[in-house]
Motif scaffolding. Structure first.
Motif, PDB file in Angstrom:
ATOM      1  N   ARG A   9       0.825  -1.200   0.000  1.00  0.00           N
ATOM      2  CA  ARG A   9       0.000   0.000   0.000  1.00  0.00           C
ATOM      3  C   ARG A   9       0.862   1.253   0.000  1.00  0.00           C
ATOM      4  O   ARG A   9       0.468   2.292  -0.530  1.00  0.00           O
ATOM      5  CB  ARG A   9      -0.924   0.006   1.208  1.00  0.00           C
ATOM      6  CG  ARG A   9      -2.008  -1.061   1.179  1.00  0.00           C
ATOM      7  CD  ARG A   9      -3.043  -0.808   0.071  1.00  0.00           C
ATOM      8  NE  ARG A   9      -3.548   0.546   0.069  1.00  0.00           N
ATOM      9  CZ  ARG A   9      -4.512   0.989   0.871  1.00  0.00           C
ATOM     10  NH1 ARG A   9      -5.076   0.170   1.726  1.00  0.00           N
ATOM     11  NH2 ARG A   9      -4.910   2.243   0.803  1.00  0.00           N
ATOM     12  N   HIS A  10       2.019   1.161   0.598  1.00  0.00           N
ATOM     13  CA  HIS A  10       2.951   2.295   0.642  1.00  0.00           C
ATOM     14  C   HIS A  10       4.352   1.784   0.337  1.00  0.00           C
ATOM     15  O   HIS A  10       4.742   0.706   0.800  1.00  0.00           O
ATOM     16  CB  HIS A  10       2.941   2.955   2.023  1.00  0.00           C
ATOM     17  CG  HIS A  10       1.608   3.507   2.419  1.00  0.00           C
ATOM     18  ND1 HIS A  10       1.180   4.760   2.068  1.00  0.00           N
ATOM     19  CD2 HIS A  10       0.587   2.956   3.110  1.00  0.00           C
ATOM     20  CE1 HIS A  10      -0.030   4.970   2.540  1.00  0.00           C
ATOM     21  NE2 HIS A  10      -0.420   3.892   3.172  1.00  0.00           N
ATOM     22  N   LYS A  19      12.124  -2.114  -7.388  1.00  0.00           N
ATOM     23  CA  LYS A  19      11.003  -2.638  -6.599  1.00  0.00           C
ATOM     24  C   LYS A  19       9.885  -3.023  -7.551  1.00  0.00           C
ATOM     25  O   LYS A  19       9.911  -2.683  -8.747  1.00  0.00           O
ATOM     26  CB  LYS A  19      10.483  -1.581  -5.617  1.00  0.00           C
ATOM     27  CG  LYS A  19      11.479  -1.131  -4.567  1.00  0.00           C
ATOM     28  CD  LYS A  19      11.632  -2.170  -3.481  1.00  0.00           C
ATOM     29  CE  LYS A  19      12.555  -1.625  -2.375  1.00  0.00           C
ATOM     30  NZ  LYS A  19      12.803  -2.664  -1.333  1.00  0.00           N
ATOM     31  N   SER A  20       8.899  -3.711  -7.011  1.00  0.00           N
ATOM     32  CA  SER A  20       7.746  -4.101  -7.824  1.00  0.00           C
ATOM     33  C   SER A  20       6.447  -3.853  -7.075  1.00  0.00           C
ATOM     34  O   SER A  20       6.379  -4.043  -5.857  1.00  0.00           O
ATOM     35  CB  SER A  20       7.826  -5.584  -8.195  1.00  0.00           C
ATOM     36  OG  SER A  20       8.946  -5.837  -9.009  1.00  0.00           O
ATOM     37  N   LEU A  21       5.428  -3.450  -7.823  1.00  0.00           N
ATOM     38  CA  LEU A  21       4.074  -3.357  -7.300  1.00  0.00           C
ATOM     39  C   LEU A  21       3.312  -4.565  -7.816  1.00  0.00           C
ATOM     40  O   LEU A  21       3.485  -4.986  -8.954  1.00  0.00           O
ATOM     41  CB  LEU A  21       3.395  -2.073  -7.778  1.00  0.00           C
ATOM     42  CG  LEU A  21       4.123  -0.761  -7.506  1.00  0.00           C
ATOM     43  CD1 LEU A  21       3.307   0.415  -8.028  1.00  0.00           C
ATOM     44  CD2 LEU A  21       4.413  -0.600  -6.020  1.00  0.00           C
ATOM     45  N   LEU A  88       0.243   7.983  -6.687  1.00  0.00           N
ATOM     46  CA  LEU A  88      -0.590   6.838  -6.320  1.00  0.00           C
ATOM     47  C   LEU A  88      -0.763   5.995  -7.582  1.00  0.00           C
ATOM     48  O   LEU A  88      -1.230   6.499  -8.605  1.00  0.00           O
ATOM     49  CB  LEU A  88      -1.947   7.312  -5.794  1.00  0.00           C
ATOM     50  CG  LEU A  88      -2.920   6.236  -5.325  1.00  0.00           C
ATOM     51  CD1 LEU A  88      -2.395   5.528  -4.077  1.00  0.00           C
ATOM     52  CD2 LEU A  88      -4.306   6.828  -5.055  1.00  0.00           C
ATOM     53  N   TYR A  89      -0.357   4.740  -7.519  1.00  0.00           N
ATOM     54  CA  TYR A  89      -0.484   3.837  -8.661  1.00  0.00           C
ATOM     55  C   TYR A  89      -1.676   2.920  -8.425  1.00  0.00           C
ATOM     56  O   TYR A  89      -1.731   2.192  -7.438  1.00  0.00           O
ATOM     57  CB  TYR A  89       0.805   3.052  -8.882  1.00  0.00           C
ATOM     58  CG  TYR A  89       1.889   3.966  -9.420  1.00  0.00           C
ATOM     59  CD1 TYR A  89       2.677   4.727  -8.554  1.00  0.00           C
ATOM     60  CD2 TYR A  89       2.080   4.123 -10.789  1.00  0.00           C
ATOM     61  CE1 TYR A  89       3.635   5.610  -9.035  1.00  0.00           C
ATOM     62  CE2 TYR A  89       3.034   5.002 -11.281  1.00  0.00           C
ATOM     63  CZ  TYR A  89       3.802   5.747 -10.395  1.00  0.00           C
ATOM     64  OH  TYR A  89       4.736   6.624 -10.879  1.00  0.00           O
ATOM     65  N   LEU A  90      -2.619   3.012  -9.334  1.00  0.00           N
ATOM     66  CA  LEU A  90      -3.877   2.287  -9.198  1.00  0.00           C
ATOM     67  C   LEU A  90      -3.956   1.161 -10.219  1.00  0.00           C
ATOM     68  O   LEU A  90      -3.705   1.361 -11.402  1.00  0.00           O
ATOM     69  CB  LEU A  90      -5.060   3.238  -9.399  1.00  0.00           C
ATOM     70  CG  LEU A  90      -5.250   4.288  -8.315  1.00  0.00           C
ATOM     71  CD1 LEU A  90      -6.114   5.438  -8.814  1.00  0.00           C
ATOM     72  CD2 LEU A  90      -5.876   3.669  -7.074  1.00  0.00           C
ATOM     73  N   CYS A  91      -4.325   0.000  -9.728  1.00  0.00           N
ATOM     74  CA  CYS A  91      -4.573  -1.152 -10.587  1.00  0.00           C
ATOM     75  C   CYS A  91      -6.084  -1.318 -10.705  1.00  0.00           C
ATOM     76  O   CYS A  91      -6.831  -1.013  -9.761  1.00  0.00           O
ATOM     77  CB  CYS A  91      -3.944  -2.388  -9.971  1.00  0.00           C
ATOM     78  SG  CYS A  91      -4.347  -3.926 -10.815  1.00  0.00           S
ATOM     79  N   GLY A 108      -4.808   1.091  -4.317  1.00  0.00           N
ATOM     80  CA  GLY A 108      -3.647   1.860  -4.758  1.00  0.00           C
ATOM     81  C   GLY A 108      -2.389   1.581  -3.971  1.00  0.00           C
ATOM     82  O   GLY A 108      -2.435   1.115  -2.822  1.00  0.00           O
ATOM     83  N   SER A 109      -1.266   1.845  -4.612  1.00  0.00           N
ATOM     84  CA  SER A 109       0.042   1.790  -3.951  1.00  0.00           C
ATOM     85  C   SER A 109       0.620   3.197  -3.983  1.00  0.00           C
ATOM     86  O   SER A 109       0.832   3.763  -5.065  1.00  0.00           O
ATOM     87  CB  SER A 109       0.981   0.828  -4.688  1.00  0.00           C
ATOM     88  OG  SER A 109       0.551  -0.501  -4.565  1.00  0.00           O
TER      89      SER A 109
END
Lengths: 114, 114
Positions: A9-10, A19-21, A88-91, A108-109
């Motif tokens: 989330r953060h 890094k990866s989301l 904020l990255y939203l999937c 989101g992340s």
């Protein structure tokens, strides 16, 4: 609970980190999306996958690398990011196929690049 | 650009009043959708209206679509403090066929005062 889970989330990372989301959907959907939301800017569509095939790359810099191993999982690999990539990255996912219907978003992340 | 623009950018009303938000877009669409976002959270789908529809209702929500003017409006009746959020319109950039590519507008920030 929308059925779309994003981790972490953060995330705080330096410009030289990798890094990866991760995004996972439990809705049986076939289309998955990455959007970027920066302060005071509209949502920017980054990538679209439909039945695991990338159907949209909205001129995203190569330091963002998506991966869709199956219809339920979507990753965004991050490498050598810049401070302006903080956002904020939203999937999201949708049924896909022949209908652009409702999108289901994760929470989101929140990414901070130092 | 397909990107929609919402109007107004910000709206403050009292509980019980109606809230109207407008969205304009630039190219032909397959459908138009409205989403809501609470601060720092993911987006939640509210309603979808197809290009051959003119009006749609869902609970306290009423959406209209005028394809000749390339515009849509979202009306929230009898607003509540819990309606405080950002509201976005999104258009499917398909031309009679779906693209699985939703482009979001700039958003309207609605504040409902108790």
């Amino acid at each position: 609970e929308t059925g779309v889970t994003q981790t972490p989330r953060h995330l705080v990372m330096g410009m030289t980190n990798k890094k990866s989301l991760k995004c996972e959907q439990h809705l049986g959907h076939n289309a998955m999306y990455w959007y970027k939301q920066s302060a005071k800017k509209p949502l920017e569509l980054m990538f679209v996958y439909n039945f695991k095939e990338q159907t949209e790359n909205n001129s995203v810099p190569s330091r963002f690398s998506p991966e869709c191993p199956n219809s339920s999982h979507l990753f965004l690999h991050l490498h050598t990011l810049q401070p302006e990539d903080s956002a904020l990255y939203l999937c999201a996912s949708s049924s896909g196929g022949a209908d652009t219907g409702e999108l289901f978003f994760g929470e989101g992340s929140r990414l901070t690049v130092l | 650009s397909q990107q929609g623009e919402e109007d107004p950018q910000a709206l403050s009303i009292q509980e019980g009043e109606n809230a109207t938000m407008n969205c304009s877009y630039k190219t032909s669409i397959n459908n138009l959708q409205w989403y809501r976002q609470n601060s720092g959270r993911g987006l939640v789908h509210l309603i979808l209206i197809r290009s051959n529809e003119r009006e749609k209702h869902s609970g306290r929500l009423r959406v209209t679509l005028d394809t000749s003017k390339k515009s849509s409006s979202l009306l929230i009746t009898a607003s509540r403090a819990a309606d405080t959020a950002s509201y976005f319109c999104a258009t499917d950039a398909g031309y009679g066929g779906a693209t699985n590519k939703l482009i979001f507008g700039t958003g309207t920030l609605l504040a409902v005062q108790p």
